[in-house]
Design a protein around this motif. Structure first.
Motif, PDB file in Angstrom:
ATOM      1  N   UNK A  43     -16.078  25.876 -34.065  1.00 33.31           N
ATOM      2  CA  UNK A  43     -17.191  26.446 -33.295  1.00 33.31           C
ATOM      3  C   UNK A  43     -17.947  25.406 -32.470  1.00 33.31           C
ATOM      4  N   UNK A  44     -17.534  24.155 -32.531  1.00 37.91           N
ATOM      5  CA  UNK A  44     -18.108  23.053 -31.748  1.00 37.91           C
ATOM      6  C   UNK A  44     -19.550  22.706 -32.103  1.00 37.91           C
ATOM      7  N   UNK A  45     -20.032  23.109 -33.290  1.00 40.63           N
ATOM      8  CA  UNK A  45     -21.355  22.678 -33.731  1.00 40.63           C
ATOM      9  C   UNK A  45     -21.274  21.206 -34.100  1.00 40.63           C
ATOM     10  N   UNK A  46     -22.390  20.489 -33.931  1.00 36.87           N
ATOM     11  CA  UNK A  46     -22.415  19.056 -34.195  1.00 36.87           C
ATOM     12  C   UNK A  46     -23.269  18.752 -35.419  1.00 36.87           C
ATOM     13  N   UNK A  47     -22.824  17.776 -36.200  1.00 39.11           N
ATOM     14  CA  UNK A  47     -23.505  17.394 -37.430  1.00 39.11           C
ATOM     15  C   UNK A  47     -23.634  15.878 -37.483  1.00 39.11           C
ATOM     16  N   UNK A  48     -24.669  15.393 -38.193  1.00 40.03           N
ATOM     17  CA  UNK A  48     -24.930  13.963 -38.265  1.00 40.03           C
ATOM     18  C   UNK A  48     -24.147  13.268 -39.367  1.00 40.03           C
ATOM     19  N   UNK A  49     -23.581  14.042 -40.308  1.00 40.24           N
ATOM     20  CA  UNK A  49     -22.806  13.399 -41.368  1.00 40.24           C
ATOM     21  C   UNK A  49     -21.508  14.165 -41.584  1.00 40.24           C
ATOM     22  N   UNK A  50     -20.531  13.458 -42.091  1.00 43.61           N
ATOM     23  CA  UNK A  50     -19.231  14.064 -42.366  1.00 43.61           C
ATOM     24  C   UNK A  50     -19.354  15.090 -43.496  1.00 43.61           C
ATOM     25  N   UNK A  51     -20.250  14.848 -44.453  1.00 40.99           N
ATOM     26  CA  UNK A  51     -20.443  15.773 -45.560  1.00 40.99           C
ATOM     27  C   UNK A  51     -21.005  17.096 -45.068  1.00 40.99           C
ATOM     28  N   UNK A  52     -21.958  17.041 -44.139  1.00 41.72           N
ATOM     29  CA  UNK A  52     -22.532  18.269 -43.593  1.00 41.72           C
ATOM     30  C   UNK A  52     -21.471  19.062 -42.837  1.00 41.72           C
ATOM     31  N   UNK A  53     -20.632  18.360 -42.097  1.00 48.48           N
ATOM     32  CA  UNK A  53     -19.542  19.035 -41.388  1.00 48.48           C
ATOM     33  C   UNK A  53     -18.593  19.691 -42.380  1.00 48.48           C
ATOM     34  N   UNK A  54     -18.273  18.996 -43.467  1.00 46.98           N
ATOM     35  CA  UNK A  54     -17.367  19.558 -44.465  1.00 46.98           C
ATOM     36  C   UNK A  54     -17.919  20.830 -45.085  1.00 46.98           C
ATOM     37  N   UNK A  55     -19.200  20.849 -45.398  1.00 53.93           N
ATOM     38  CA  UNK A  55     -19.824  22.058 -45.939  1.00 53.93           C
ATOM     39  C   UNK A  55     -19.804  23.186 -44.940  1.00 53.93           C
ATOM     40  N   UNK A  56     -20.026  22.873 -43.685  1.00 55.36           N
ATOM     41  CA  UNK A  56     -19.995  23.894 -42.638  1.00 55.36           C
ATOM     42  C   UNK A  56     -18.592  24.430 -42.449  1.00 55.36           C
ATOM     43  N   UNK A  57     -17.593  23.554 -42.448  1.00 56.40           N
ATOM     44  CA  UNK A  57     -16.198  23.987 -42.246  1.00 56.40           C
ATOM     45  C   UNK A  57     -15.758  24.959 -43.330  1.00 56.40           C
ATOM     46  N   UNK A  58     -16.282  24.789 -44.551  1.00 52.09           N
ATOM     47  CA  UNK A  58     -15.935  25.700 -45.648  1.00 52.09           C
ATOM     48  C   UNK A  58     -16.411  27.110 -45.344  1.00 52.09           C
ATOM     49  N   UNK A  59     -17.471  27.251 -44.567  1.00 50.21           N
ATOM     50  CA  UNK A  59     -17.980  28.590 -44.248  1.00 50.21           C
ATOM     51  C   UNK A  59     -17.015  29.352 -43.341  1.00 50.21           C
ATOM     52  N   UNK A  60     -16.174  28.643 -42.607  1.00 55.74           N
ATOM     53  CA  UNK A  60     -15.193  29.321 -41.756  1.00 55.74           C
ATOM     54  C   UNK A  60     -14.067  29.939 -42.578  1.00 55.74           C
TER      55      UNK A  60
END
Length: 112
Positions: A43-60
């Motif tokens: 979805x091209x959302x941006x995050x400041x940490x790799x951990x935050x991105x990982x948590x977001x990716x799980x929602x997909x």
């Protein structure tokens, strides 16, 4: 002996430079410091940490409400397990198994 002295000062200078660079790690007011951004490929959302991105990716990976309601409907469909001897029906195979013990005890251990 002059060469050893020069080599020692070069090593000390290199070590000092490394320590200076390490002391600046994490500081935002450094000259060329750019904040690292992690972008979601879906979805091209941006995050400041790799951990935050990982948590977001799980929602997909989570199923949406339509798929979830279809799974619940399938799970609620009762299936019937009839007894082959007396015809009594049970909602679960485990209950039928317990019922079959009754028939084994009646026949002296064997099922006919």
């Amino acid at each position: 002996m002059v060469a050893v002295s020069e080599n020692k000062s070069t090593v000390e200078a290199t070590a000092a430079n490394c320590l200076m660079l390490l002391s600046r790690v994490g500081q935002e007011n450094g000259g060329d410091y750019k904040k690292r951004v992690f972008t979601c490929k879906t979805c091209l959302k941006e995050f400041q940490s790799f951990q935050a991105l990982g948590g977001h990716r799980a929602s997909h990976n989570k199923p949406n409400n339509e798929n979830l309601s279809g799974l619940i409907k399938k799970a609620k469909t009762p299936s019937s397990h009839p007894c082959p001897i007396c015809g009594v029906e049970f909602p679960m195979g485990q209950a039928l198994g317990g019922h079959m013990r009754k028939h084994r005890n009646e026949n002296g251990g064997g099922v006919t």
